[in-house]
Design a protein around this motif. Structure first.
Motif, PDB file in Angstrom:
ATOM      1  N   PRO A  86      -0.937  -1.751  -7.336  1.00 19.51           N
ATOM      2  CA  PRO A  86      -1.319  -0.917  -6.190  1.00 19.51           C
ATOM      3  C   PRO A  86      -2.613  -0.142  -6.459  1.00 19.51           C
ATOM      4  O   PRO A  86      -2.738   0.530  -7.467  1.00 19.51           O
ATOM      5  N   GLY A  87      -3.584  -0.305  -5.568  1.00 18.91           N
ATOM      6  CA  GLY A  87      -4.852   0.404  -5.678  1.00 18.91           C
ATOM      7  C   GLY A  87      -5.788  -0.089  -6.760  1.00 18.91           C
ATOM      8  O   GLY A  87      -6.852   0.483  -6.957  1.00 18.91           O
ATOM      9  N   ALA A  88      -5.427  -1.160  -7.469  1.00 18.85           N
ATOM     10  CA  ALA A  88      -6.257  -1.651  -8.578  1.00 18.85           C
ATOM     11  C   ALA A  88      -7.461  -2.441  -8.058  1.00 18.85           C
ATOM     12  O   ALA A  88      -7.362  -3.180  -7.086  1.00 18.85           O
ATOM     13  N   ASP A  89      -8.604  -2.229  -8.716  1.00 23.05           N
ATOM     14  CA  ASP A  89      -9.819  -2.973  -8.381  1.00 23.05           C
ATOM     15  C   ASP A  89      -9.985  -4.216  -9.234  1.00 23.05           C
ATOM     16  O   ASP A  89     -10.780  -5.093  -8.916  1.00 23.05           O
ATOM     17  N   SER A  90      -9.261  -4.278 -10.352  1.00 21.62           N
ATOM     18  CA  SER A  90      -9.348  -5.441 -11.232  1.00 21.62           C
ATOM     19  C   SER A  90      -7.926  -5.907 -11.558  1.00 21.62           C
ATOM     20  O   SER A  90      -6.992  -5.104 -11.593  1.00 21.62           O
ATOM     21  N   PRO A  91      -7.766  -7.196 -11.823  1.00 21.36           N
ATOM     22  CA  PRO A  91      -6.427  -7.731 -12.077  1.00 21.36           C
ATOM     23  C   PRO A  91      -5.900  -7.347 -13.455  1.00 21.36           C
ATOM     24  O   PRO A  91      -6.659  -7.230 -14.416  1.00 21.36           O
ATOM     25  N   SER A  92      -4.590  -7.187 -13.536  1.00 22.89           N
ATOM     26  CA  SER A  92      -3.951  -6.927 -14.825  1.00 22.89           C
ATOM     27  C   SER A  92      -3.665  -8.234 -15.557  1.00 22.89           C
ATOM     28  O   SER A  92      -3.430  -8.238 -16.763  1.00 22.89           O
ATOM     29  N   ARG A  93      -3.716  -9.335 -14.822  1.00 22.92           N
ATOM     30  CA  ARG A  93      -3.427 -10.659 -15.385  1.00 22.92           C
ATOM     31  C   ARG A  93      -4.090 -11.710 -14.504  1.00 22.92           C
ATOM     32  O   ARG A  93      -4.226 -11.515 -13.303  1.00 22.92           O
ATOM     33  N   THR A  94      -4.529 -12.799 -15.098  1.00 26.59           N
ATOM     34  CA  THR A  94      -5.070 -13.913 -14.315  1.00 26.59           C
ATOM     35  C   THR A  94      -4.402 -15.211 -14.746  1.00 26.59           C
ATOM     36  O   THR A  94      -3.957 -15.334 -15.895  1.00 26.59           O
TER      37      THR A  94
END
Length: 108
Positions: A86-94
């Motif tokens: 939520p609200g993240a500009d970059s992914p925590s995982r790809t």
């Protein structure tokens, strides 16, 4: 996949926590696949299949996000997805998937 064929990339997510997958990009220009959008399917119905009679229904939890693609030409495309909180500009995982589009073959 064959040219003009549709296919799905399905990714699991905990939507209750506000997380969601996004298509970050398709590598290969022009891309031999086209994104047709995403549909989310909540797993609540499946979770409730295992509950005993009289138990309260299970709510919330995980979902499967399905990304639909159409093969539009020959070649290989690499599709990268990012998991965003939520609200993240970059992914925590790809995660990355590769689709190889081949010509349609008819055998008579």
């Amino acid at each position: 996949v064959s040219a003009t064929q549709q296919f799905i990339v399905a990714l699991r997510v905990v939507e209750d926590a506000g997380s969601s997958w996004r298509l970050a990009g398709i590598t290969e220009k022009p891309a031999p696949v086209r994104s047709e959008g995403m549909q989310s399917v909540w797993d609540v119905g499946f979770q409730n299949l295992e509950r005993k009679a009289g138990d309260a229904p299970i709510v919330g939890g995980s979902a499967t996000e399905m990304f639909l693609f159409t093969a539009t030409g020959l070649g290989t495309a690499t599709m990268t997805f990012g998991l965003f909180g939520p609200g993240a500009d970059s992914p925590s995982r790809t995660v990355t998937f590769t689709a190889r589009v081949s010509p349609n073959v008819m055998i008579c």
